[in-house]
Scaffold this motif. Structure first.
Motif, PDB file in Angstrom:
ATOM      1  N   LEU A  99      -9.444 -16.546 -26.534  1.00 48.07           N
ATOM      2  CA  LEU A  99     -10.736 -16.466 -27.216  1.00 48.07           C
ATOM      3  C   LEU A  99     -10.565 -16.557 -28.733  1.00 48.07           C
ATOM      4  O   LEU A  99     -11.286 -17.311 -29.402  1.00 48.07           O
ATOM      5  N   VAL A 100      -9.616 -15.810 -29.277  1.00 45.44           N
ATOM      6  CA  VAL A 100      -9.434 -15.781 -30.729  1.00 45.44           C
ATOM      7  C   VAL A 100      -8.893 -17.113 -31.248  1.00 45.44           C
ATOM      8  O   VAL A 100      -9.362 -17.633 -32.267  1.00 45.44           O
ATOM      9  N   VAL A 101      -7.912 -17.676 -30.548  1.00 47.51           N
ATOM     10  CA  VAL A 101      -7.364 -18.969 -30.977  1.00 47.51           C
ATOM     11  C   VAL A 101      -8.442 -20.043 -30.917  1.00 47.51           C
ATOM     12  O   VAL A 101      -8.586 -20.858 -31.843  1.00 47.51           O
ATOM     13  N   GLY A 102      -9.227 -20.056 -29.831  1.00 41.85           N
ATOM     14  CA  GLY A 102     -10.311 -21.027 -29.723  1.00 41.85           C
ATOM     15  C   GLY A 102     -11.340 -20.851 -30.833  1.00 41.85           C
ATOM     16  O   GLY A 102     -11.829 -21.827 -31.417  1.00 41.85           O
TER      17      GLY A 102
ATOM     18  N   PHE B 266       1.207 -13.618 -29.521  1.00 41.91           N
ATOM     19  CA  PHE B 266       1.334 -13.195 -30.918  1.00 41.91           C
ATOM     20  C   PHE B 266       1.357 -14.388 -31.864  1.00 41.91           C
ATOM     21  O   PHE B 266       0.600 -14.441 -32.844  1.00 41.91           O
ATOM     22  N   TYR B 267       2.209 -15.371 -31.575  1.00 43.78           N
ATOM     23  CA  TYR B 267       2.385 -16.460 -32.522  1.00 43.78           C
ATOM     24  C   TYR B 267       1.225 -17.450 -32.495  1.00 43.78           C
ATOM     25  O   TYR B 267       0.904 -18.057 -33.524  1.00 43.78           O
ATOM     26  N   SER B 268       0.594 -17.635 -31.356  1.00 44.93           N
ATOM     27  CA  SER B 268      -0.562 -18.545 -31.322  1.00 44.93           C
ATOM     28  C   SER B 268      -1.710 -17.971 -32.149  1.00 44.93           C
ATOM     29  O   SER B 268      -2.376 -18.700 -32.901  1.00 44.93           O
ATOM     30  N   ALA B 269      -1.946 -16.649 -32.038  1.00 42.52           N
ATOM     31  CA  ALA B 269      -2.995 -16.024 -32.842  1.00 42.52           C
ATOM     32  C   ALA B 269      -2.635 -16.032 -34.327  1.00 42.52           C
ATOM     33  O   ALA B 269      -3.488 -16.287 -35.190  1.00 42.52           O
ATOM     34  N   ALA B 270      -1.358 -15.756 -34.641  1.00 43.19           N
ATOM     35  CA  ALA B 270      -0.933 -15.722 -36.045  1.00 43.19           C
ATOM     36  C   ALA B 270      -1.022 -17.103 -36.699  1.00 43.19           C
ATOM     37  O   ALA B 270      -1.539 -17.236 -37.815  1.00 43.19           O
ATOM     38  N   VAL B 271      -0.551 -18.126 -35.997  1.00 44.23           N
ATOM     39  CA  VAL B 271      -0.554 -19.479 -36.562  1.00 44.23           C
ATOM     40  C   VAL B 271      -1.983 -19.989 -36.738  1.00 44.23           C
ATOM     41  O   VAL B 271      -2.328 -20.573 -37.777  1.00 44.23           O
TER      42      VAL B 271
ATOM     43  N   GLY C  34      -5.531 -19.066 -44.290  1.00 41.87           N
ATOM     44  CA  GLY C  34      -4.465 -19.050 -45.276  1.00 41.87           C
ATOM     45  C   GLY C  34      -3.980 -17.642 -45.558  1.00 41.87           C
ATOM     46  O   GLY C  34      -3.949 -16.777 -44.674  1.00 41.87           O
ATOM     47  N   ASN C  35      -3.616 -17.368 -46.822  1.00 40.90           N
ATOM     48  CA  ASN C  35      -3.090 -16.044 -47.158  1.00 40.90           C
ATOM     49  C   ASN C  35      -4.175 -14.979 -47.224  1.00 40.90           C
ATOM     50  O   ASN C  35      -3.880 -13.810 -47.459  1.00 40.90           O
ATOM     51  N   LYS C  36      -5.435 -15.360 -47.014  1.00 39.17           N
ATOM     52  CA  LYS C  36      -6.531 -14.393 -46.957  1.00 39.17           C
ATOM     53  C   LYS C  36      -6.796 -13.909 -45.533  1.00 39.17           C
ATOM     54  O   LYS C  36      -7.715 -13.122 -45.300  1.00 39.17           O
ATOM     55  N   SER C  37      -5.981 -14.380 -44.619  1.00 41.99           N
ATOM     56  CA  SER C  37      -6.159 -13.980 -43.223  1.00 41.99           C
ATOM     57  C   SER C  37      -5.905 -12.492 -43.055  1.00 41.99           C
ATOM     58  O   SER C  37      -4.936 -11.941 -43.573  1.00 41.99           O
ATOM     59  N   ASN C  38      -6.787 -11.831 -42.339  1.00 41.45           N
ATOM     60  CA  ASN C  38      -6.633 -10.412 -42.071  1.00 41.45           C
ATOM     61  C   ASN C  38      -5.611 -10.209 -40.961  1.00 41.45           C
ATOM     62  O   ASN C  38      -5.333 -11.119 -40.172  1.00 41.45           O
ATOM     63  N   SER C  39      -5.030  -9.017 -40.898  1.00 38.33           N
ATOM     64  CA  SER C  39      -4.087  -8.726 -39.821  1.00 38.33           C
ATOM     65  C   SER C  39      -4.765  -8.780 -38.461  1.00 38.33           C
ATOM     66  O   SER C  39      -4.108  -8.984 -37.433  1.00 38.33           O
ATOM     67  N   ASN C  40      -6.083  -8.602 -38.442  1.00 36.16           N
ATOM     68  CA  ASN C  40      -6.887  -8.758 -37.236  1.00 36.16           C
ATOM     69  C   ASN C  40      -7.765  -9.981 -37.419  1.00 36.16           C
ATOM     70  O   ASN C  40      -8.657 -10.000 -38.268  1.00 36.16           O
ATOM     71  N   ASN C  41      -7.516 -11.023 -36.622  1.00 34.01           N
ATOM     72  CA  ASN C  41      -8.271 -12.263 -36.787  1.00 34.01           C
ATOM     73  C   ASN C  41      -9.769 -12.071 -36.604  1.00 34.01           C
ATOM     74  O   ASN C  41     -10.577 -12.823 -37.164  1.00 34.01           O
TER      75      ASN C  41
END
Length: 239
Positions: A61-64, A139-144, A151-158
């Motif tokens: 859901l989050v990656v989509g 983990f890595y699919s959500a992080a990427v 970018g660098n403004k991404s929160n630790s929680n998408n």
């Protein structure tokens, strides 16, 4: 935390509602008291399977949602540069290391469970491979995807990045809602897993093996001690 997920759902469904954070903590505490009565460590295999499904569902859901936000006309401006301050880079690096250590440390659970019934070696390897494969994919699919969109403004929680404070949501409400529900259920499962160690210690100190697991002699101390433990955790969380 589960109470934060509950608060997010409440804030979106009932903006300006009167419920406070400590009230959500009390709700989560009550649910955890009920769930804490799962009697044995071996019962956690069902929780592990449910946790796996929830992790995959939340990630998809989050990656989509991130991909949809990144390709939309309202895509946020992204800056992929590192922080200019050396101290900020150091703190970010240590924060990332702590997150990775916590996530990959969860593999100890299938390792413990694998040693309960021989032969342990083959089951242990399969359990850890499964655990780390799921961690890598989720983990890595959500992080990427989060870094690609924000970018660098991404929160630790998408999810927080997808729901900015100064603008409209970047994902459909139904997607956000389902993701929050999955997180809520997942955190309940994680709370049970990590609390089980304390439950086992209390059980060994108070249980009488000559009586059945659900006899009054063993059931009453378990209900009292485990309930008090969860209440104490809820009280500390409210501080």
């Amino acid at each position: 935390m589960p109470f934060c997920c509950w608060k997010i759902m409440y804030s979106n469904l009932h903006p300006g509602g009167s419920l406070k954070l400590y009230e959500f903590i009390a709700m989560v505490t009550v649910v955890m008291i009920v769930l804490s009565q799962i009697p044995t460590f071996h019962s956690l295999r069902h929780l592990n399977f449910a946790s796996l499904i929830l992790s995959l569902g939340y990630t998809f859901l989050v990656v989509g949602a991130c991909i949809d936000a990144g390709l939309s006309e309202n895509a946020p401006h992204r800056d992929n540069s590192l922080e200019s301050s050396n101290s900020s880079r150091v703190f970010s690096a240590f924060t990332s290391i702590s997150i990775l250590a916590a996530i990959f440390g969860n593999g100890i659970l299938p390792e413990i469970q694998a040693t309960l019934v021989p032969p342990a070696t083959g089951k242990m390897v399969k359990g850890l491979l499964m655990c780390y494969s799921v961690i890598f994919v989720t983990f890595y699919s959500a992080a990427v995807s989060g870094y690609w969109v924000f970018g660098n403004k991404s929160n630790s929680n998408n999810l927080k990045s997808l729901m900015p404070d100064d603008g409209p949501s970047l994902a459909p409400t139904i997607v956000i809602g389902l993701a929050v529900v999955f997180i809520l259920l997942q955190l309940f499962a994680i709370g049970l897993v990590y609390s089980q160690v304390a439950y086992e210690i209390m059980e060994k100190q108070t249980a009488d093996v000559r009586h059945g697991m659900f006899s009054k002699r063993n059931l009453i101390p378990r209900l009292i001690l485990w309930t008090l433990y969860v209440i104490f955790c809820g009280f500390m969380a409210s501080k």
